[in-house]
Design an enzyme around this catalytic site. Structure first.
Site, mmCIF file in Angstrom:
data_model
loop_
_atom_site.group_PDB
_atom_site.id
_atom_site.type_symbol
_atom_site.label_atom_id
_atom_site.label_comp_id
_atom_site.label_asym_id
_atom_site.label_seq_id
_atom_site.Cartn_x
_atom_site.Cartn_y
_atom_site.Cartn_z
ATOM 1 N N GLU A 441 0.820 -1.212 0.000
ATOM 2 C CA GLU A 441 0.000 0.000 0.000
ATOM 3 C C GLU A 441 0.854 1.262 0.000
ATOM 4 O OE1 GLU A 441 -4.056 -1.630 2.086
ATOM 5 O OE2 GLU A 441 -2.369 -1.224 3.403
ATOM 6 N N GLU A 517 -4.231 -10.510 0.333
ATOM 7 C CA GLU A 517 -5.066 -10.414 1.524
ATOM 8 C C GLU A 517 -6.484 -10.787 1.126
ATOM 9 O OE1 GLU A 517 -4.820 -6.611 3.495
ATOM 10 O OE2 GLU A 517 -2.634 -6.503 3.268
#
Length: 1009
Positions: A441, A517
């Site tokens: 991220e 994820e």
């Protein structure tokens, strides 16, 4: 040798005023400027492999002296580094996170920075921790030695004997300093100043607690003449020929050196730098983690290694190890300890890796930084596929549209490249590492591309991973977070929406796909795991995924009045925080399994056992990628009405990988089945267990199982042989007494009943509080329910009647309308009671009325069930149904059918933030020991929940101590329930598990003995 903690000396120390031509009067200006530097750390040596050497090594872990200052401008500048002026210092263990030892407080954010975003500057309120230790160095550390720090969060400045060695940047990265000429024989003083925040904090915005300190090992290491600085192992495997290829590079000061490589298990002795082909080598995989002990020797030093021969290729959009497509059954793993913070003891780390193996997990993503250096050796030995992630995340820039993001700012290139280099160099020799990840991220940009280019050049044997850029120009696998099952199916088929750039689109379609994820394991859940796993096994392009996450990050705090509980974000007075979003995991912070882990184990089990209703035999499919089934023993057990009737071991010829076989059961099983009476409940269970002890579990540990229950026919309720008796303000029907004003029971069989009501709501789970990705309604489900009034519905009595029946008795009908204030929609609920011979049947009929639309969206229900509140406490609960742990419509894969017993406290799941949990599904009969009697409940399969507190208490609770038994028993009998999904972060509940307003008709039978 020994480590000494110097005694603190009295006397005040005054800071040094910074001065310049215009007479600046501020304090600490030089250090402030350095903390704002975008450069990598100063003075440390280039990254190298973490090596097990026979050279002298001395741990400096232990008790140090410590002092905390509120900021760099007020922190004393001189004197303490030599250990001579230590006023105000106290003792602190190293490694440690100083917040966890009473110095300041932890703080949690997920995305947002806990300070103003003005890179590279950090706030003046920047805690500074000064650490000092003295130690004795013997002659073995001369003439050359290194000082190694394996982890300093966030920015360290290091002095030895008053000489500044340099600085560290990259909290989870190793830094080594050459102390030759500074280290003295005898007593030495080591001083480290650690700043909680620096410019480096802008690239370490991982979802976790902000916990500063020297949290990993500190060691002094001798560097012998003619020694070894670095080793790079290249151990390849050719699955076509079964031949291994070995080449080991050995360097000192960056230059190749002569060294001898020995691998006794292969009878090899070769010179470093030469390539040796090894016929008939046994390859390494997570299923068969074959390692070969090796040594690399020069005249001055010997390094010990463990070699794993394996290959990694991407072919036909498939990720392959040793020529075979693998399936990742993975978890994301943070480093956290509920009492120690970032400093996780080795024994805890080892125990959690064994726990993973025991639950069929075969892969780990090191979110979002390199782990402790010894972690990878354990992963090699136990058998895990590891995605090794660089210490990089810039998520806090997202809120401003990624403006000033370091990932695309050329001023940050050196720092980001340094992070990638230190990541790769430290762990490059581990067979378990199958991919390098650029970080997490961190948006997109030129610096990520530069990191990828460097890593590919340095280590072309491993693919590159990064999820943040979906066009995937700089990586080798297509990675996403929380893509729905529907989108994952499209990607598996290779028919996902195209990228605008045709070249990038074609490149990405040739890549395998991984969910780095998925199925966010926060609170009650995660739901929908089976549907993902079915896709992974169906489409070869899909590599599998990594559950977010392995471990909850609760921090242990004392409970007022005694005991302890877990704290989360906001509990330490943080100015900004993200609440309990830090407590998401398959295990709690003490590594105790949550129900989600038990379900995940079943979903990903490597063997698939199917037991048909006939009980004649079963089928087993070997879903492993490399191993046959010779490591397992198969056994069976037959239970009837809670008693084991038959059990034994089954001879099963080892199945080759990805093969299937039908296995007959012994004749005694069929004979027993033939002799079962029609009114008996029985269950046949077949299990695969370890045939011998392994490094991670003992003999008999269960790997996989299958069941075939045989249920007795459900009863036809209770004939209405008793009649309704009318008294003064009450009605009686058999063993039940009813209030004539409400029609609700006040006692059953002498047990006081304080409430009976239809219930359509439950206290929101963490998933109910999240907004489901891709959902039409922007409100979280919990808000939808509250706006619709599901938590505040009240009944209006329509009538109470006694109806004659064919059995000669009467049926008591209580008709109500249930609705919330300000709502035109509601439900009609009729309760129909019959009684005979001490048994009481309750049939509930539910019919929605009105248009169940609120705020422009259709309303969904949480459940259709009954709430019984008994005025007595319950000691134990026994049931026949699914257990022993909880299950909901889209969870409970690991629950099995059987006979179980617990207590109301044992039925509860102690989620850090209390929420709906603890239901047992598929219950056909239950008995509660309450009020000195037994309350028997039976009927068509229902979900049973028993608590010592009510829904209002559960909904209002923020922490476990908020829940207090009130002397009552709250029993919930659910006819239908909604699934739980994963909307805390990701998709909501799949359509088959949604519960829309509908009619319902269900019956339970009650009996008190």
């Amino acid at each position: 040798m020994s480590v000494h903690t110097p005694a603190a000396t009295a006397g005040a120390h005054s800071g040094r005023a910074a001065a310049n031509a215009s007479r600046s009067l501020e304090l600490g200006g030089v250090d402030v400027a350095e903390l704002a530097s975008l450069e990598p750390g100063r003075g440390s040596l280039p990254g190298r492999a973490y090596l097990l050497s026979d050279a002298a090594r001395f741990s400096l872990n232990g008790d140090w002296l410590f002092r905390l200052s509120p900021g760099i401008r007020t922190a004393p500048q001189d004197g303490w580094q030599q250990g001579g002026d230590l006023a105000g210092f106290t003792t602190l263990p190293v490694p440690s996170s100083w917040n966890m030892h009473g110095h300041g407080s932890p703080a949690y954010t997920n995305v947002q920075f806990p300070f103003p975003v003005e890179p590279p500057h950090v706030p003046d309120a920047n805690p500074i921790g000064d650490h000092v230790v003295t130690f004795d160095a013997g002659p073995e550390f001369f003439p050359q030695a290194l000082l190694r720090f394996d982890g300093i969060d966030n920015a360290g400045t290091v002095w030895l004997n008053g000489v500044e060695l340099g600085t560290t940047r990259g909290s989870r990265l190793a830094h080594e300093f050459d102390v030759s000429g500074v280290l003295v024989e005898g007593t030495n003083t080591l001083a480290v100043r650690v700043a909680q925040f620096s410019a480096a904090s802008y690239v370490e915005d991982q979802d976790m607690w902000w916990l500063p300190g020297i949290f990993r090992d500190v060691t002094l290491q001798a560097r012998p003449a003619d020694g070894i600085d670095d080793v790079f192992v290249h151990a390849d495997y050719d699955p076509g020929t079964g031949e291994g290829t070995l080449r080991i590079e050995v360097t000192r000061a960056g230059q190749p050196v002569d060294a001898v490589v020995r691998v006794p298990g292969l009878g090899l002795e070769l010179l470093a730098g030469t390539e040796q082909r090894v016929p008939g080598v046994e390859p390494w995989s997570a299923e068969i983690p074959r390692l070969y002990d090796a040594t690399v020797s020069t005249p001055g030093e010997t390094v010990s290694l463990q070699l794993g021969f394996r290959s990694i290729t991407i072919e036909d959009a498939q990720f392959k190890v040793n020529g075979r497509r693998i399936l990742l059954r993975g978890v994301n793993r943070h480093e956290h300890h509920p009492r120690l913070g970032r400093a996780v003891p080795r024994e805890v780390m080892e125990a959690e890796l064994r726990l993973m193996k025991q639950h069929n997990i075969n892969a780990i993503r090191t979110s979002h930084y390199p782990p402790h250096p010894e972690f990878l050796a354990l992963a090699d030995q136990l058998g895990f596929y590891v995605v090794l992630e660089c210490d990089l995340e810039t998520h806090g820039f997202h809120s401003a549209g990624w403006a000033q993001n370091p990932s695309d700012d050329p001023q940050w290139e050196g720092a980001l490249l340094d992070r990638m280099q230190r990541t790769v160099e430290r762990d490059k020799n581990h067979a378990s590492v199958i991919m390098w990840s650029l970080g997490n991220e961190a948006g997109t940009g030129r610096n990520l591309a530069a990191m990828s280019r460097w890593a590919k050049d340095r280590d072309p044997s491993r693919p590159i991973h990064y999820e943040g850029d979906w066009s995937s120009p700089d990586v080798d696998v297509y990675s996403r977070m929380y893509a729905s099952q529907a989108e994952t199916a499209l990607i598996g088929k290779g028919i996902e929406p195209a990228l605008e750039d045709a070249g990038l689109d074609a490149r990405r379609r040739a890549m395998p796909f991984v969910l780095c994820e998925y199925v966010h394991a926060m609170g009650n859940g995660p739901g929908g795991m089976s549907e993902y796993q079915e896709l992974f096994e169906k489409y070869p392009r899909l590599m599998g995924g990594f559950v977010w996450e392995w471990l909850e990050h609760g921090i242990t705090v004392p409970t007022p009045g005694g005991g302890e509980h877990f704290a989360y974000g906001g509990d330490f007075g943080e100015e900004v925080h993200d609440g309990n979003f830090v407590t998401d995991g398959l295990v709690d912070a003490n590594r105790n399994p949550r129900p989600g882990l038990l379900d995940f184990k079943k979903v990903i089990e490597p063997l698939h056992i199917d037991v048909p209703p006939s009980w004649a035999g079963f089928t087993v499919r070997n879903g492993q990628d490399f191993a046959d089934t010779s490591a397992f023993r198969f056994q069976y057990r037959v239970e009837a009405d809670g008693v084991t009737q038959r059990e034994g071991t089954l001879p099963v010829t080892p199945l080759t990988l990805q093969s299937q076989a039908a296995v007959e059961l012994p004749a005694e099983v069929g004979e027993f089945a033939a002799g079962l009476s029609e009114d008996a409940n029985a269950v046949l269970t077949v299990s695969a267990v370890l045939a011998a002890e392994t490094a991670w579990a003992g003999e008999g540990h269960e790997i996989a199982w299958g069941q075939a229950p045989r249920f007795a026919p459900l009863g036809k309720g209770v004939p209405a042989s008793d009649s309704v008796e009318v008294g003064d303000g009450e009605l009686r029907l058999g063993a039940a007494v009813f209030d004539r004003a409400t029609g609700m029971p006040t006692s059953i069989g002498g047990l006081p009943v304080e409430k009976l009501a239809l219930v359509l709501w439950w206290p929101p789970t963490d998933n109910d509080l999240g907004r489901e990705w891709g959902g039409a309604d922007p409100r979280p489900l919990a808000t939808q329910w509250k706006d619709a009034g599901l938590d505040r519905m009240h009944a209006r009595l329509l009538g109470i009647t006694a109806e004659s029946t064919e059995d000669g008795g009467e049926r008591l009908r209580v008709s109500t309308r249930v609705a919330a204030a300000d709502k035109q929609f509601g439900v009609l609920v009729d309760y129909l009671w019959t009684s005979s011979a001490g048994s009481l049947a309750l049939r509930t009929q539910v019919k929605p009325v009105g248009d169940w639309v609120n705020a422009g969206f259709d309303v969904e229900w949480a459940r259709i069930g009954l709430e019984f509140v008994l005025g007595t406490e319950t000691g134990s609960v026994g049931w026949f149904g699914q257990g022993p742990h909880q299950s909901y419509p889209d969870t409970g894969q690991g629950a099995r059918t059987g006979w179980f017993e617990s207590t109301p406290a044992g039925l509860d799941v102690e989620y850090v933030r209390p929420q709906e949990s603890g239901a047992r599904s598929g219950v056909r009969s239950a008995v509660l020991e309450t009020g000195g009697r037994q309350l028997h409940i039976s009927g068509e399969p229902f979900a049973l929940t028993v608590r010592p507190y009510g829904l209002d208490v559960l909904a209002a609770a923020n922490h476990r101590p908020d829940l207090a038994p009130d002397g009552r028993t709250y029993v919930y009998l659910d006819h239908a329930r909604r699934g739980v999904g994963t909307a805390a972060c990701g998709p909501g509940v799949l359509e088959p598990y949604r519960l829309k307003p509908r009619e319902a008709d269900f019956e339970v039978v009650l009996r008190v003995e």
